[in-house]
Write a protein that holds these residues in place. Sequence first.
Motif, PDB file in Angstrom:
ATOM      1  N   UNK A   1      37.072  48.536  53.538  1.00  0.00           N
ATOM      2  CA  UNK A   1      37.378  47.110  53.376  1.00  0.00           C
ATOM      3  C   UNK A   1      36.462  46.470  52.341  1.00  0.00           C
ATOM      4  N   UNK A   2      35.210  46.924  52.271  1.00  0.00           N
ATOM      5  CA  UNK A   2      34.288  46.407  51.249  1.00  0.00           C
ATOM      6  C   UNK A   2      34.760  46.798  49.849  1.00  0.00           C
ATOM      7  N   UNK A   3      35.291  48.002  49.711  1.00  0.00           N
ATOM      8  CA  UNK A   3      35.796  48.451  48.408  1.00  0.00           C
ATOM      9  C   UNK A   3      36.975  47.590  47.955  1.00  0.00           C
ATOM     10  N   UNK A   4      37.845  47.222  48.876  1.00  0.00           N
ATOM     11  CA  UNK A   4      38.988  46.379  48.525  1.00  0.00           C
ATOM     12  C   UNK A   4      38.505  45.008  48.066  1.00  0.00           C
ATOM     13  N   UNK A   5      37.556  44.438  48.800  1.00  0.00           N
ATOM     14  CA  UNK A   5      37.002  43.137  48.410  1.00  0.00           C
ATOM     15  C   UNK A   5      36.326  43.230  47.048  1.00  0.00           C
ATOM     16  N   UNK A   6      35.600  44.317  46.806  1.00  0.00           N
ATOM     17  CA  UNK A   6      34.929  44.498  45.517  1.00  0.00           C
ATOM     18  C   UNK A   6      35.946  44.605  44.377  1.00  0.00           C
ATOM     19  N   UNK A   7      37.064  45.282  44.620  1.00  0.00           N
ATOM     20  CA  UNK A   7      38.097  45.410  43.588  1.00  0.00           C
ATOM     21  C   UNK A   7      38.693  44.050  43.246  1.00  0.00           C
ATOM     22  N   UNK A   8      38.925  43.232  44.270  1.00  0.00           N
ATOM     23  CA  UNK A   8      39.470  41.888  44.034  1.00  0.00           C
ATOM     24  C   UNK A   8      38.467  41.038  43.272  1.00  0.00           C
TER      25      UNK A   8
ATOM     26  N   UNK B   1      47.132  33.434  40.224  1.00  0.00           N
ATOM     27  CA  UNK B   1      47.729  34.605  40.856  1.00  0.00           C
ATOM     28  C   UNK B   1      47.232  35.885  40.227  1.00  0.00           C
ATOM     29  N   UNK B   2      47.929  36.934  40.444  1.00  0.00           N
ATOM     30  CA  UNK B   2      47.531  38.214  39.880  1.00  0.00           C
ATOM     31  C   UNK B   2      47.794  39.345  40.852  1.00  0.00           C
ATOM     32  N   UNK B   3      47.806  40.570  40.332  1.00  0.00           N
ATOM     33  CA  UNK B   3      48.015  41.751  41.150  1.00  0.00           C
ATOM     34  C   UNK B   3      46.817  42.682  40.986  1.00  0.00           C
ATOM     35  N   UNK B   4      46.215  43.022  42.106  1.00  0.00           N
ATOM     36  CA  UNK B   4      45.041  43.893  42.103  1.00  0.00           C
ATOM     37  C   UNK B   4      45.419  45.210  42.774  1.00  0.00           C
ATOM     38  N   UNK B   5      45.075  46.326  42.135  1.00  0.00           N
ATOM     39  CA  UNK B   5      45.361  47.644  42.686  1.00  0.00           C
ATOM     40  C   UNK B   5      44.049  48.264  43.176  1.00  0.00           C
ATOM     41  N   UNK B   6      43.772  48.185  44.475  1.00  0.00           N
ATOM     42  CA  UNK B   6      42.475  48.657  44.988  1.00  0.00           C
ATOM     43  C   UNK B   6      42.447  50.152  45.281  1.00  0.00           C
ATOM     44  N   UNK B   7      43.191  50.936  44.547  1.00  0.00           N
ATOM     45  CA  UNK B   7      43.179  52.390  44.712  1.00  0.00           C
ATOM     46  C   UNK B   7      43.669  53.025  43.419  1.00  0.00           C
ATOM     47  N   UNK B   8      43.186  54.211  43.131  1.00  0.00           N
ATOM     48  CA  UNK B   8      43.542  54.878  41.872  1.00  0.00           C
ATOM     49  C   UNK B   8      45.029  55.197  41.798  1.00  0.00           C
ATOM     50  N   UNK B   9      45.651  55.419  42.937  1.00  0.00           N
ATOM     51  CA  UNK B   9      47.071  55.775  42.933  1.00  0.00           C
ATOM     52  C   UNK B   9      47.952  54.612  42.512  1.00  0.00           C
ATOM     53  N   UNK B  10      47.454  53.401  42.600  1.00  0.00           N
ATOM     54  CA  UNK B  10      48.172  52.184  42.244  1.00  0.00           C
ATOM     55  C   UNK B  10      49.426  51.984  43.082  1.00  0.00           C
TER      56      UNK B  10
ATOM     57  N   UNK C   1      47.398  44.138  45.966  1.00  0.00           N
ATOM     58  CA  UNK C   1      47.072  42.859  46.587  1.00  0.00           C
ATOM     59  C   UNK C   1      47.635  41.760  45.694  1.00  0.00           C
ATOM     60  N   UNK C   2      48.492  40.933  46.260  1.00  0.00           N
ATOM     61  CA  UNK C   2      49.089  39.833  45.502  1.00  0.00           C
ATOM     62  C   UNK C   2      48.259  38.568  45.760  1.00  0.00           C
ATOM     63  N   UNK C   3      47.492  38.179  44.776  1.00  0.00           N
ATOM     64  CA  UNK C   3      46.593  37.043  44.940  1.00  0.00           C
ATOM     65  C   UNK C   3      47.361  35.723  44.892  1.00  0.00           C
ATOM     66  N   UNK C   4      46.896  34.703  45.612  1.00  0.00           N
ATOM     67  CA  UNK C   4      47.554  33.396  45.568  1.00  0.00           C
ATOM     68  C   UNK C   4      47.226  32.673  44.262  1.00  0.00           C
ATOM     69  N   UNK C   5      47.928  31.572  44.018  1.00  0.00           N
ATOM     70  CA  UNK C   5      47.702  30.800  42.793  1.00  0.00           C
ATOM     71  C   UNK C   5      46.285  30.259  42.734  1.00  0.00           C
ATOM     72  N   UNK C   6      45.750  29.863  43.898  1.00  0.00           N
ATOM     73  CA  UNK C   6      44.359  29.423  43.972  1.00  0.00           C
ATOM     74  C   UNK C   6      43.503  30.625  44.334  1.00  0.00           C
ATOM     75  N   UNK C   7      42.677  31.051  43.417  1.00  0.00           N
ATOM     76  CA  UNK C   7      41.905  32.277  43.611  1.00  0.00           C
ATOM     77  C   UNK C   7      40.985  32.167  44.825  1.00  0.00           C
ATOM     78  N   UNK C   8      40.974  33.171  45.688  1.00  0.00           N
ATOM     79  CA  UNK C   8      40.063  33.147  46.835  1.00  0.00           C
ATOM     80  C   UNK C   8      38.623  33.356  46.396  1.00  0.00           C
ATOM     81  N   UNK C   9      37.720  32.657  47.034  1.00  0.00           N
ATOM     82  CA  UNK C   9      36.301  32.821  46.725  1.00  0.00           C
ATOM     83  C   UNK C   9      35.757  34.051  47.436  1.00  0.00           C
TER      84      UNK C   9
END
Length: 294
Positions: free
Chosen positions: A215-222, A234-243, A247-255
Motif C-alpha cells: 500500500x505504501x508503494x501505491x501511495x508513493x507511485x501516486x 485528473x490523471x491515470x497512475x499505473x502502480x505496477x510494471x505490468x500496467x 488509479x484514476x485520480x479525481x479532478x482535485x488532486x489528493x494531498x
Amino acid sequence: MPLILISGYPSSGKTFRSTQLVDFFARKISQSPDPKVQRLKVHHINDQTLGLARDVYASARPEKDARAAFTSAIKRHLTRDVLLVADGMNYIKGFRYQLYCEAKAVQTPNCVVHVGTPVEKCRELNDAALESQTGGYEVDVFENLVFRYEEPNGMSRWDAPLFTVPFDDAHPPYDAIWDALVGSDGKGKVVRANAATVLKPAAEKDYLYELEKTTSEVVAAITTWLQDHPGEAGGQVFPAESRELCVYLPATAPSLPQLQRLRRQFTALNRQHALNKSRIRELFVDYLNDTFQK
C-alpha cells in the motif's frame, strides 16, 4: 438475511425511520403466504438497545469502543433468517465498508438508508431535545459529528444500493428496499463471499509486512506522478510494471495526508483478512478508485 444500515446526521430522525422500517418489514412478513418469508424475523439495534450513552461521541476512545460494541452486535444477529436494521449514524465511510464486509462474509445482501434531514433542521431538533431534556447531543459534540460526517455515495459498492429518505417524505421507499433485499420469492439477492471480504485471521507469512509495503508503494507511485504532473486535472497512475492496474485520480488532486489516511483505513480494515498477498495491490487500487469516484 439482509443488513440495513441507517445513516444520517445526529438528531436527523434515524430511529423514527428505523421504527417505521421495522414495522413495515413485520407487516410484510405477517401478510406473506410464502413459508420462506414467514420464517424471517426483524431485529433492530441502536445505541439505546446496546446501552450506549450519547456522550460516548465526546472523545475518541469511548467512541471507538462504542463502534466495536455496535459491530459485535451486528455479528451476533446477522443470520440468514433475520432482517437486521442497524440504526446509527454510521457516518464513517471506512466503518460502513467494514460492515459491508461483515455482510458479504456471511453471504447476505445489504443496503444503506440515508436519512436526508438538512443539518439546519437537525440542529433545531437537537436544540429542542436538549431544552426539553428528552435527548439530544451536547452542542460541541453535535457540531463535531456533523463536521466529520461522510455522506453515503451509491457509486461506492459498500453504500449500494442506497436509499435516501428526505425529512418530509411521507412515503419512504420501503417497498423498494424490500424488493431489493428480500425479493418477491423470499430468497433475496444471492451474495457470494470473496477473498476481499471473508474475515479470517491472516495466515500467509509476512502478510502484515506485505500489506504495509504494497500500500505504501501505491501511495508513493501516486505521489511521484503528482509531482511530475503539477497542476494537471485528473490523471491515470499505473502502480505496477505490468500496467494492468490503474488509479484514476479525481479532478482535485489528493494531498499526501489524504492518501496516507486512505492507506491507513484500508490496512486497518484488512489486517484480519486472509487475503492472498498477490491481490493486495489490486484491492487497494480498487478501494482508492471507489473513493475517488465521489
